[in-house]
Each structure stands twice: as structure tokens, then as C-alpha cells.
Design a protein around this motif. Structure first.
Motif, PDB file in Angstrom:
ATOM      1  N   MET A   1      39.444 -11.022 -17.111  1.00 45.43           N
ATOM      2  CA  MET A   1      38.258 -11.843 -17.306  1.00 45.43           C
ATOM      3  C   MET A   1      38.080 -12.124 -18.795  1.00 45.43           C
ATOM      4  SD  MET A   1      34.295 -11.102 -16.170  1.00 45.43           S
ATOM      5  CE  MET A   1      34.360 -12.022 -14.633  1.00 45.43           C
ATOM      6  N   ASP A   2      37.932 -13.375 -19.141  1.00 48.78           N
ATOM      7  CA  ASP A   2      37.689 -13.794 -20.511  1.00 48.78           C
ATOM      8  C   ASP A   2      36.179 -13.892 -20.722  1.00 48.78           C
ATOM      9  OD1 ASP A   2      37.453 -14.964 -22.980  1.00 48.78           O
ATOM     10  OD2 ASP A   2      38.895 -16.565 -22.596  1.00 48.78           O
ATOM     11  N   PHE A   3      35.643 -13.038 -21.581  1.00 47.01           N
ATOM     12  CA  PHE A   3      34.193 -12.983 -21.741  1.00 47.01           C
ATOM     13  C   PHE A   3      33.618 -14.256 -22.371  1.00 47.01           C
ATOM     14  CE2 PHE A   3      34.903  -8.228 -21.679  1.00 47.01           C
ATOM     15  CZ  PHE A   3      34.417  -8.087 -20.400  1.00 47.01           C
ATOM     16  N   LYS A   4      34.440 -15.028 -23.042  1.00 43.86           N
ATOM     17  CA  LYS A   4      33.941 -16.277 -23.618  1.00 43.86           C
ATOM     18  C   LYS A   4      33.555 -17.281 -22.537  1.00 43.86           C
ATOM     19  CE  LYS A   4      36.480 -15.803 -27.954  1.00 43.86           C
ATOM     20  NZ  LYS A   4      37.509 -16.381 -28.852  1.00 43.86           N
ATOM     21  N   ASP A   5      34.086 -17.079 -21.334  1.00 43.88           N
ATOM     22  CA  ASP A   5      33.760 -17.962 -20.209  1.00 43.88           C
ATOM     23  C   ASP A   5      32.867 -17.262 -19.187  1.00 43.88           C
ATOM     24  OD1 ASP A   5      35.432 -20.001 -21.246  1.00 43.88           O
ATOM     25  OD2 ASP A   5      37.180 -18.980 -20.408  1.00 43.88           O
ATOM     26  N   THR A   6      32.288 -16.132 -19.579  1.00 47.54           N
ATOM     27  CA  THR A   6      31.556 -15.281 -18.642  1.00 47.54           C
ATOM     28  C   THR A   6      30.044 -15.438 -18.794  1.00 47.54           C
ATOM     29  OG1 THR A   6      33.332 -13.635 -18.559  1.00 47.54           O
ATOM     30  CG2 THR A   6      31.114 -12.875 -17.983  1.00 47.54           C
ATOM     31  N   VAL A   7      29.371 -15.445 -17.657  1.00 50.96           N
ATOM     32  CA  VAL A   7      27.914 -15.379 -17.640  1.00 50.96           C
ATOM     33  C   VAL A   7      27.554 -14.073 -16.941  1.00 50.96           C
ATOM     34  CG1 VAL A   7      25.770 -16.449 -16.890  1.00 50.96           C
ATOM     35  CG2 VAL A   7      27.719 -17.885 -17.561  1.00 50.96           C
ATOM     36  N   ALA A   8      27.017 -13.125 -17.696  1.00 51.04           N
ATOM     37  CA  ALA A   8      26.808 -11.772 -17.193  1.00 51.04           C
ATOM     38  C   ALA A   8      25.343 -11.480 -16.916  1.00 51.04           C
ATOM     39  CB  ALA A   8      27.339 -10.759 -18.206  1.00 51.04           C
ATOM     40  N   VAL A   9      25.119 -10.689 -15.871  1.00 51.35           N
ATOM     41  CA  VAL A   9      23.804 -10.127 -15.577  1.00 51.35           C
ATOM     42  C   VAL A   9      23.942  -8.620 -15.662  1.00 51.35           C
ATOM     43  CG1 VAL A   9      21.986  -9.848 -13.849  1.00 51.35           C
ATOM     44  CG2 VAL A   9      23.173 -12.041 -14.070  1.00 51.35           C
ATOM     45  N   VAL A  10      23.166  -7.987 -16.536  1.00 55.97           N
ATOM     46  CA  VAL A  10      23.212  -6.531 -16.709  1.00 55.97           C
ATOM     47  C   VAL A  10      21.863  -5.960 -16.309  1.00 55.97           C
ATOM     48  CG1 VAL A  10      23.599  -4.633 -18.305  1.00 55.97           C
ATOM     49  CG2 VAL A  10      24.818  -6.800 -18.646  1.00 55.97           C
ATOM     50  N   THR A  11      21.833  -5.128 -15.279  1.00 51.11           N
ATOM     51  CA  THR A  11      20.573  -4.511 -14.877  1.00 51.11           C
ATOM     52  C   THR A  11      20.297  -3.282 -15.740  1.00 51.11           C
ATOM     53  OG1 THR A  11      21.505  -3.037 -13.175  1.00 51.11           O
ATOM     54  CG2 THR A  11      20.979  -5.299 -12.511  1.00 51.11           C
ATOM     55  N   GLY A  12      19.033  -2.974 -15.926  1.00 53.55           N
ATOM     56  CA  GLY A  12      18.674  -1.852 -16.788  1.00 53.55           C
ATOM     57  C   GLY A  12      19.140  -2.062 -18.220  1.00 53.55           C
ATOM     58  N   ALA A  13      19.000  -3.299 -18.722  1.00 52.44           N
ATOM     59  CA  ALA A  13      19.583  -3.666 -20.013  1.00 52.44           C
ATOM     60  C   ALA A  13      18.655  -3.399 -21.190  1.00 52.44           C
ATOM     61  CB  ALA A  13      19.963  -5.149 -19.995  1.00 52.44           C
ATOM     62  N   ASN A  14      17.528  -2.775 -20.940  1.00 50.14           N
ATOM     63  CA  ASN A  14      16.559  -2.559 -22.014  1.00 50.14           C
ATOM     64  C   ASN A  14      16.764  -1.262 -22.774  1.00 50.14           C
ATOM     65  OD1 ASN A  14      15.796  -1.281 -19.594  1.00 50.14           O
ATOM     66  ND2 ASN A  14      13.672  -1.091 -20.266  1.00 50.14           N
ATOM     67  N   ARG A  15      17.684  -0.405 -22.338  1.00 45.95           N
ATOM     68  CA  ARG A  15      17.902   0.859 -23.038  1.00 45.95           C
ATOM     69  C   ARG A  15      19.231   1.471 -22.622  1.00 45.95           C
ATOM     70  NH1 ARG A  15      13.396   4.700 -19.978  1.00 45.95           N
ATOM     71  NH2 ARG A  15      14.203   4.446 -17.854  1.00 45.95           N
ATOM     72  N   GLY A  16      19.621   2.523 -23.354  1.00 45.25           N
ATOM     73  CA  GLY A  16      20.795   3.302 -23.003  1.00 45.25           C
ATOM     74  C   GLY A  16      22.068   2.490 -22.891  1.00 45.25           C
ATOM     75  N   LEU A  17      22.879   2.857 -21.903  1.00 45.05           N
ATOM     76  CA  LEU A  17      24.162   2.188 -21.704  1.00 45.05           C
ATOM     77  C   LEU A  17      23.977   0.703 -21.436  1.00 45.05           C
ATOM     78  CD1 LEU A  17      27.247   2.319 -21.327  1.00 45.05           C
ATOM     79  CD2 LEU A  17      26.822   2.860 -18.909  1.00 45.05           C
ATOM     80  N   GLY A  18      22.968   0.342 -20.658  1.00 47.79           N
ATOM     81  CA  GLY A  18      22.757  -1.066 -20.331  1.00 47.79           C
ATOM     82  C   GLY A  18      22.537  -1.917 -21.565  1.00 47.79           C
ATOM     83  N   ARG A  19      21.803  -1.392 -22.530  1.00 50.39           N
ATOM     84  CA  ARG A  19      21.569  -2.128 -23.772  1.00 50.39           C
ATOM     85  C   ARG A  19      22.875  -2.338 -24.522  1.00 50.39           C
ATOM     86  NH1 ARG A  19      20.413  -1.798 -29.109  1.00 50.39           N
ATOM     87  NH2 ARG A  19      18.655  -3.055 -29.894  1.00 50.39           N
ATOM     88  N   HIS A  20      23.724  -1.303 -24.581  1.00 40.90           N
ATOM     89  CA  HIS A  20      25.021  -1.433 -25.249  1.00 40.90           C
ATOM     90  C   HIS A  20      25.918  -2.435 -24.522  1.00 40.90           C
ATOM     91  CE1 HIS A  20      24.696   1.637 -28.364  1.00 40.90           C
ATOM     92  NE2 HIS A  20      24.079   2.419 -27.481  1.00 40.90           N
ATOM     93  N   LEU A  21      25.902  -2.404 -23.205  1.00 38.22           N
ATOM     94  CA  LEU A  21      26.713  -3.356 -22.442  1.00 38.22           C
ATOM     95  C   LEU A  21      26.275  -4.794 -22.712  1.00 38.22           C
ATOM     96  CD1 LEU A  21      26.888  -1.375 -19.091  1.00 38.22           C
ATOM     97  CD2 LEU A  21      28.876  -2.043 -20.460  1.00 38.22           C
ATOM     98  N   ALA A  22      24.969  -5.022 -22.690  1.00 43.89           N
ATOM     99  CA  ALA A  22      24.457  -6.363 -22.946  1.00 43.89           C
ATOM    100  C   ALA A  22      24.824  -6.829 -24.349  1.00 43.89           C
ATOM    101  CB  ALA A  22      22.944  -6.388 -22.755  1.00 43.89           C
ATOM    102  N   SER A  23      24.644  -5.947 -25.326  1.00 44.78           N
ATOM    103  CA  SER A  23      24.928  -6.291 -26.714  1.00 44.78           C
ATOM    104  C   SER A  23      26.403  -6.592 -26.932  1.00 44.78           C
ATOM    105  CB  SER A  23      24.473  -5.140 -27.628  1.00 44.78           C
ATOM    106  OG  SER A  23      24.778  -5.419 -28.973  1.00 44.78           O
ATOM    107  N   GLN A  24      27.269  -5.751 -26.372  1.00 42.31           N
ATOM    108  CA  GLN A  24      28.708  -5.944 -26.581  1.00 42.31           C
ATOM    109  C   GLN A  24      29.242  -7.155 -25.817  1.00 42.31           C
ATOM    110  OE1 GLN A  24      31.155  -2.402 -26.305  1.00 42.31           O
ATOM    111  NE2 GLN A  24      29.556  -1.124 -27.195  1.00 42.31           N
ATOM    112  N   LEU A  25      28.695  -7.437 -24.660  1.00 39.18           N
ATOM    113  CA  LEU A  25      29.068  -8.668 -23.953  1.00 39.18           C
ATOM    114  C   LEU A  25      28.708  -9.885 -24.788  1.00 39.18           C
ATOM    115  CD1 LEU A  25      28.025  -7.729 -20.316  1.00 39.18           C
ATOM    116  CD2 LEU A  25      30.287  -8.610 -20.972  1.00 39.18           C
TER     117      LEU A  25
END
Length: 228
Positions: A1-25
Motif C-alpha cells: 500500500m502506497d500511503f501517498k494514495d491512502t485515505v486512512a481512518v484511525v479510531t482512538g486517534a486522540n492519544r497513545g498509539l492511535g495518535r502516533h499512527l495518525a501522525s505518522q500516516l
């Protein structure tokens, strides 16, 4: 998967691992919907905060309608009440199942047709080493994560013909609010775990094992339990 073409939904994105996932995506070029029960608590600049309570059916459907261009779903939201199955509160057990199993099930069911309609993509379920290791004191959490592992495997088979890859991230303790009482030397860096997860998604890895303890437990699954 090429993230430049990706539209991601991250649940629990306001803290912890979810925040890091959202930021790095976001750093990798993805468009990111950062989902939380209270979207005003999302503080990652550049993401699109949306309301999503994984235990609320209407909330889940509304989020799928809003993020109608999604191609990647990250089921990260979860809770731990440290409840044993026999002596603990049945209400707490039900809450963990509602959040950690029925939650990702409901969100995946809502977003599967969205992702399929956008040409296919991926789902990542954030699980735990306790999907396989079941200490009594965390029996409720372990049971919910074991059920979520079964969900991951069954959904992978069901969604593959629809062009959707379903992967699991397994990890032990992380340096997040959920594991605040755990000694620091036993906890993984959530930023590193997020990076491993995204590398796994890029490669299409079906099970991402983020720390040594998790890898050792997974290797021992074939060991026969002998109570004598």
C-alpha cells in the motif's frame, strides 16, 4: 500500500498509539481522518477529526458516511479495565467485549463497503500479546483480544475477495496511559510500534509482531499445555 494514495481512518486517534499512527500516516502523505469519541481532543495538525464511538451504532455509520473516501481502516480504539472473568464485574467484562470486540466488528462492517467501493485497501486491527496469553487478572481484556484475533482471521478470509487485506498488530505493554502503572523498562515506545505497523501495512504483512515478548509467545503457541 502506497500511503501517498491512502485515505486512512484511525479510531482512538486522540492519544497513545492511535495518535502516533495518525501522525505518522500524515507524515507519509496519507489523508487521515482522526476518529475519537470527542473529536475536540484530537490535537494532530493536518488530520480531519471526526466523531466515532465504536460502541455507538449511529456514530459508526455516520463516520463511514463522512469518511466515504477511505481506503485504510485502523481499528485502534480500546480499553482495559483489569477485570478477572470469574471474580470481576460482569458489567466490566461486557464493556470490554463491547469496545474491544464488537467495536472493531461494527466499524469494519461499516467501512468494508466503503473501502471496496474505493477500489480496495486494508484494515489493521490493533490487538495484543494477550490475544494468546491469558493471565487471570486481565481475563476480560485477554478474552476480548482473543475474540478480536478470531475476528481478524475470519474477516481476512471474508474480505479478501473484495480487495481488502486484513492485518493484525500484536504488542505487549506500551508507554501509554493504559499502561501507566507498568515499569518503564517493560514498555515499548508507541512511536516505534506505530512505525512497525505502517511498514507492515505497506508490505501487506498479515501479522505484525511489535516486540520480543510477543514474538516469543507467538512461537510458543504450538506448545501443549500439560497441567501435571
Amino acid at each position: 500500500m502506497d500511503f501517498k494514495d491512502t485515505v486512512a481512518v484511525v479510531t482512538g486517534a486522540n492519544r497513545g498509539l492511535g495518535r502516533h499512527l495518525a501522525s505518522q500516516l500524515l507524515e507519509r502523505g496519507a489523508k487521515v481522518y482522526a476518529a475519537a469519541r470527542r473529536p475536540d481532543t484530537v490535537d494532530v495538525t493536518g488530520v480531519i477529526p471526526i466523531r466515532l464511538d465504536v460502541t455507538g451504532g449511529e456514530s459508526v455509520l455516520a463516520a463511514a458516511h463522512t469518511a466515504s473516501d477511505a481506503t485504510l481502516l485502523v481499528n485502534n480504539a480500546g480499553i482495559s479495565t483489569a477485570t478477572p472473568l470469574i471474580a470481576g464485574s460482569l458489567e466490566a467484562v461486557r464493556l470490554e467485549m463491547a469496545t474491544n470486540f464488537f467495536g472493531p466488528l461494527a466499524v469494519t462492517r461499516a467501512f468494508a463497503p466503503v473501502i471496496e467501493g474505493n477500489g480496495g485497501g486494508a484494515v489493521l486491527n490493533v490487538l495484543s500479546v494477550l490475544s494468546w496469553l491469558h493471565p487471570a487478572g486481565l481475563g476480560s481484556y485477554a478474552a476480548a483480544k482473543a475474540a478480536a484475533w478470531a475476528l481478524t482471521n475470519a474477516a481476512r478470509e471474508e474480505l479478501a475477495p473484495r480487495g481488502i487485506i486484513v492485518s493484525a498488530l500484536h504488542v505487549g505493554y506500551m508507554d501509554t496511559e493504559m499502561a501507566a502503572g507498568v515499569p518503564a523498562d517493560l514498555k515499548a515506545d508507541p512511536a516505534d510500534v506505530a512505525a512497525q505497523a505502517l511498514r507492515g501495512i505497506e508490505k501487506g504483512t498479515l501479522e505484525i509482531l511489535a516486540d520480543e515478548r510477543t514474538r516469543v509467545v507467538k512461537q510458543g503457541l504450538a506448545t501443549t499445555l500439560n497441567p501435571t
